[in-house]
Design a protein around this motif. Structure first.
Motif, short mmCIF file in Angstrom:
data_model
loop_
_atom_site.label_atom_id
_atom_site.label_comp_id
_atom_site.label_asym_id
_atom_site.label_seq_id
_atom_site.Cartn_x
_atom_site.Cartn_y
_atom_site.Cartn_z
N GLY A 332 1.91 8.02 -18.43
CA GLY A 332 1.16 9.27 -18.40
C GLY A 332 -0.34 9.09 -18.57
N LYS A 333 -0.78 7.95 -19.15
CA LYS A 333 -2.20 7.74 -19.39
C LYS A 333 -2.88 6.99 -18.24
CE LYS A 333 -1.64 7.64 -24.42
NZ LYS A 333 -1.86 6.86 -25.66
N GLN A 334 -2.14 6.67 -17.18
CA GLN A 334 -2.71 5.92 -16.07
C GLN A 334 -3.53 6.82 -15.15
OE1 GLN A 334 -2.48 2.60 -15.91
NE2 GLN A 334 -1.26 2.66 -17.80
N THR A 335 -4.45 6.21 -14.40
CA THR A 335 -5.22 6.95 -13.41
C THR A 335 -4.60 6.83 -12.03
OG1 THR A 335 -6.63 5.01 -13.07
CG2 THR A 335 -7.39 6.67 -14.66
N GLU A 336 -3.76 5.80 -11.82
CA GLU A 336 -3.25 5.54 -10.47
C GLU A 336 -1.85 4.93 -10.57
OE1 GLU A 336 -5.12 3.64 -6.35
OE2 GLU A 336 -6.10 3.34 -8.29
N VAL A 337 -0.86 5.66 -10.13
CA VAL A 337 0.52 5.17 -10.14
C VAL A 337 1.09 5.33 -8.73
CG1 VAL A 337 2.85 5.48 -11.06
CG2 VAL A 337 0.87 5.75 -12.57
N TRP A 338 1.64 4.24 -8.22
CA TRP A 338 2.32 4.24 -6.92
C TRP A 338 3.77 3.87 -7.14
CZ3 TRP A 338 -0.48 5.19 -2.37
CH2 TRP A 338 -1.87 5.20 -2.50
N ALA A 339 4.63 4.37 -6.30
CA ALA A 339 6.04 3.96 -6.31
C ALA A 339 6.27 2.98 -5.17
CB ALA A 339 6.96 5.17 -6.15
N ILE A 340 7.04 1.94 -5.43
CA ILE A 340 7.46 0.99 -4.39
C ILE A 340 8.97 1.09 -4.26
CG2 ILE A 340 7.70 -1.42 -3.75
CD1 ILE A 340 5.06 -2.04 -4.92
N PHE A 341 9.41 1.54 -3.08
CA PHE A 341 10.84 1.53 -2.79
C PHE A 341 11.17 0.17 -2.20
CE2 PHE A 341 14.18 2.57 0.57
CZ PHE A 341 15.23 2.34 -0.31
N ASN A 342 11.84 -0.65 -3.01
CA ASN A 342 12.18 -2.02 -2.60
C ASN A 342 13.58 -1.99 -1.98
OD1 ASN A 342 12.22 -4.77 -2.26
ND2 ASN A 342 12.63 -5.22 -4.42
N LYS A 343 13.63 -1.86 -0.66
CA LYS A 343 14.92 -1.69 0.03
C LYS A 343 15.67 -3.01 0.10
CE LYS A 343 16.98 0.20 4.28
NZ LYS A 343 17.74 1.26 3.60
N SER A 344 16.92 -2.95 -0.26
CA SER A 344 17.76 -4.15 -0.19
C SER A 344 18.06 -4.48 1.27
CB SER A 344 19.07 -3.93 -0.95
OG SER A 344 18.83 -3.68 -2.31
N ALA A 345 18.01 -5.77 1.60
CA ALA A 345 18.30 -6.21 2.98
C ALA A 345 18.94 -7.58 2.91
CB ALA A 345 17.01 -6.25 3.81
N THR A 346 20.26 -7.62 2.86
CA THR A 346 20.98 -8.89 2.83
C THR A 346 21.29 -9.39 4.23
OG1 THR A 346 23.09 -7.70 2.67
CG2 THR A 346 22.02 -8.35 0.60
N ASN A 347 21.03 -8.55 5.23
CA ASN A 347 21.31 -8.90 6.62
C ASN A 347 20.08 -8.62 7.46
OD1 ASN A 347 22.33 -8.66 9.47
ND2 ASN A 347 24.30 -9.05 8.44
N PRO A 348 19.71 -9.50 8.39
CA PRO A 348 18.52 -9.28 9.23
C PRO A 348 18.58 -7.99 10.03
CG PRO A 348 19.31 -11.53 9.45
CD PRO A 348 20.35 -10.80 8.67
N GLN A 349 19.77 -7.46 10.27
CA GLN A 349 19.88 -6.24 11.06
C GLN A 349 19.15 -5.06 10.41
OE1 GLN A 349 24.06 -5.56 11.65
NE2 GLN A 349 24.29 -7.19 13.17
N VAL A 350 18.99 -5.10 9.05
CA VAL A 350 18.29 -4.02 8.36
C VAL A 350 16.85 -3.91 8.84
CG1 VAL A 350 17.51 -3.19 6.10
CG2 VAL A 350 19.76 -4.25 6.32
#
Length: 755
Positions: A332-350
């Motif tokens: 809550g005290k930060q000036t800049e917060v980003w979210a990173i959606f780290n998508k799982s990819a166990t297969n190259p088709q993703v």
């Protein structure tokens, strides 16, 4: 503020301003006019304010120790196993982290010096497999041949045994003549026996030679296998020396407590200096990692909240703190917060679609943005980034040893598409560009704004604490004011009623005495006494009245006074109970409360003399009752009584009384009435004066008690004002630290990178 001295001076000024603001308020409210209870009340307020000051100064001290003013710091924060370390390791490779480059070069140099490579290990493993197979075949062949040759030898031995049995049988059944002949001649079977024995010996010798040849072949295979196995052990030992240098060692192994301490990695890219901080997972054992998490996010100027789920962070239940609650508390005290959606990819088709995320992901990420915006605010939460960290790592990693689980996955991905394409489709290239260009732009301004915001929030936390305490004390003061006025009104009513009752009781006492004395004197007159005897008797009765009236009035007064003190004590006790409840339920941390109680002690002299004392406990001001009547209050002497009676008869009356007994009695009764009237009129006059004096002193003493009862109200009100003034000072200081708003940075997206 790029050096330690400047920043230290900055925090010193902050602490000084907080201390000075508090000192000014405490000095302003330090006057007590010698009232010990008010001094105690102010001391409690001072303790509250000093605790607030210490708390704020502790926050400032922590900011001084943790704040980074030279290097733009980005913390990777999020759930356990969200892939924070994977992202950071990939960025270390792609951004050319000096330590990572050095480690990779050490890996390559050591591999070259050791003369090993994955192909040599694979060749050795294949050779060992073949030799193991050959050795198994050789052992199986030897076992089979051994059984076969043993069977042949057993068969030959059986034939010999049969031949010997035949010879023995024939010789046993020869006649005498035949025995003589075969003493010098052998049977045909006996002639064949040596050849059969020799054949068996030769068979065994041949078999032994064949078995020894097979055993020699097995030993040869075994020796070669041992040599190859030793070579493999040496290669594996070499790879074991390489393992600590391979890519991905900071990546978690699935344990929730893999990362227990924060780790920082410094970069210089495009002239911008920044560092990435790998923060322990917030869903592990927080007792082990809480300090590391707090210090990391307090040091950071920007935070990436990393998650594997395209959904809003979970909320708590059954009193447990949820992920969204932790994010709000810790970020809550930060000036800049980003979210990173780290998508799982166990297969190259993703990675082979038009975009990295699907429609369901997009809907969930929109909900996540809403949740984080609601918790952190639009000024803090900037949006989300989509990447596939593991696939990007597999493309970026170049130093892996055989047996590494990532090696086979890497081969699978690289067989599907090229390294650069993986980095682009995974969204990693867009994240790298974002870090290099947009996020770290104007980093000095961002550092200053981020640190100032943390200080402002630190001050705001103190202000909020003060305002909450102020509201509590204001609420308490309002209730205490009503309570004190109610108790004072009850005491005033009690005093008025008691004054009337005292007057009524004492007048009744005098009236009764007057009536009793008149009856007694009339009875004495009826006995036809002389005027001299009458005068002596009347003087004696009045003299006796002098000593008895004080005692009897004292008893009346004491009874009324006891009732009064009991009722007054009940009012004050009830008031104190209400005050305690008000303070307890209105103020979270109630200060010490007054405990009032009455202690009565009466000491009576032979005259009409009352000394009353009601004192309060806990250092409260004593409530003193003035004496009802001073020592010898009427001020009489026997002569004064006689003079007041005025028993002087005229000659006419005396002569007439001499001749007429009835007239004498009538005159004696008239004299008794007149003199009793004078005596009791004087007593009543002096009684009323003393009652008025006593009531005035009681009222004065009760005023002190009412003032004492008002101390909790004054304490609450003074504390409220003091808290308010300190909050205003801190608010002025907070407002001076408001940074200029920075232009928002564009959001990097995997979709844009692919397009």
């Amino acid at each position: 503020m790029s050096n330690t001295n400047n920043t230290d001076q900055f925090y010193d000024r902050m602490t000084t301003l907080v201390d000075q603001s508090l000192a000014a308020v405490l000095k302003k409210g330090s006057t007590t006019n010698g009232n010990q209870d008010l001094e105690s009340a102010i001391a409690n307020s001072r303790t509250l304010l000093e605790n607030m000051r210490d708390r704020t100064n502790e926050d400032i001290r922590e900011l001084r120790e943790l704040s980074e003013w030279d290097t733009f710091t980005i913390a990777f924060y999020g759930e356990t196993n969200a892939g924070k370390s994977t992202l950071i390791e990939t960025l270390r490779i792609l951004l050319g982290d000096r330590d990572k480059l050095d480690t990779q070069q050490q890996f390559r140099d050591l591999a070259k010096n050791l003369g090993v490579d994955p192909e040599s290990l694979a060749s050795l493993e294949l050779s060992i497999q073949k030799l193991q197979s050959q050795l198994t075949d050789s052992q199986q062949h030897a076992d089979q041949l051994t059984r076969q040759l043993a069977g042949e030898e057993q068969q030959q031995a059986a034939v010999l045994d049969m031949l010997r049995a035949s010879i023995a049988h024939k010789r046993k059944h020869l006649n005498l003549w035949q025995k003589l002949i075969y003493m010098f001649k052998q049977l045909d079977e006996e002639k064949a026996l040596p050849q059969r024995d020799l054949a068996l010996v030769q068979l065994k010798a041949g078999n032994q030679a064949r078995l020894e040849a097979i055993a020699a072949e097995a030993r040869k295979i075994q020796a070669e296998l041992a040599a190859r196995t030793g070579q493999k052990a040496n290669v594996e030992s070499a790879f074991a020396r390489l393992a600590p240098l391979q890519d991905g060692n900071i990546i978690g192994n699935g344990r929730s407590d893999f990362t227990l301490q924060s780790h920082s990695y410094r970069f210089v890219a495009g002239g911008q200096q920044f560092q990435l901080v790998d923060v322990p997972g917030i869903e592990g054992d927080e007792k082990q990692v809480m300090k590391a998490i707090d210090s990391s996010v307090k040091k950071a100027h920007a935070v990436f909240y990393v998650t594997r789920n395209a959904t809003p962070p979970g909320s708590g239940s059954d009193g447990q703190e949820g992920t969204i609650d932790k994010i709000k508390r810790q970020l809550g005290k930060q000036t800049e917060v980003w979210a990173i959606f780290n998508k799982s990819a166990t297969n190259p088709q993703v990675l082979q679609g038009q975009t990295l995320i699907n429609q369901n992901d997009a809907v969930g990420l929109a909900d996540m943005d809403k949740s984080l915006t609601a918790s952190l605010g639009t000024e803090t939460y900037k949006g989300h980034v989509c990447v596939s960290g593991m696939s990007a790592f597999l493309a970026a990693a170049t130093c892996l040893v055989p047996g590494n689980p990532h090696l086979r996955s890497r081969e699978k991905f690289l067989a599907s598409m090229g390294r650069d394409e993986i980095l682009q489709r995974s969204g990693m290239q867009a994240l790298v560009n974002f870090l290099r260009s947009d996020l770290c732009q104007n980093f000095q301004t961002k550092i200053r704004d981020a640190n100032l915001k943390k200080i402002r929030i630190c001050l705001q936390d103190g202000i909020s604490y003060l305002n909450q305490a102020r509201d509590n004390f204001a609420n308490a003061a309002q209730k205490l004011d009503v309570q004190q006025k109610s108790a004072s009104s009850q005491i005033d009513g009690l005093l008025s009623g008691t004054s009337q009752k005292l007057k009524s009781e004492c007048h009744d006492e005098l009236s009764g005495k007057k009536s009793a004395m008149r009856t007694a004197i009339y009875d004495y007159i009826e006995s036809d006494q002389s005027n001299d005897n009458f005068k002596e008797y009347l003087t004696g009765e009045i003299d006796e009245l002098k000593t008895s009236v004080g005692r009897d009035l004292e008893a009346r007064f004491a009874k009324v006074f006891k009732s009064f003190t009991d009722e007054a004590e009940a009012i004050i006790r009830k008031n104190q109970k209400n005050v305690s409840e008000i303070l307890h339920y209105t103020i979270d941390d109630p200060f010490s409360s007054l405990k009032l109680s009455f202690n009565t002690d009466f000491k009576m002299s032979h005259g009409i003399n009352v000394v009353g004392l009601i004192s309060t406990l806990g250092g409260a001001a004593a409530l003193v009752w003035a004496s009802f009547l001073a020592s010898n209050p009427v001020g009489w002497t026997t002569a004064a009584v006689i003079g007041a009676v005025g028993l002087v008869f005229s000659l006419y009356k005396a002569l007439r009384s001499f001749f007429s007994s009835d007239y004498k009695k009538e005159q004696q009764r008239k004299s008794a009435d007149e003199n009793l009237e004078k005596v009791f009129e004087k007593l009543t006059e002096m009684l009323d004066g003393n009652l008025e004096s006593a009531s005035a002193k009681i009222k004065e003493a009760l005023l002190s008690t009412k003032t004492q009862m008002r101390i909790p109200y004054e304490q609450s009100l003074n504390t409220k004002v003091a808290l308010e003034e300190v909050a205003l000072k801190m608010a002025e200081l907070r407002d001076k630290l408001t940074p200029k708003p920075a232009a928002p940075a564009p959001t990097p997206t995997a979709e844009a990178a692919i397009a």
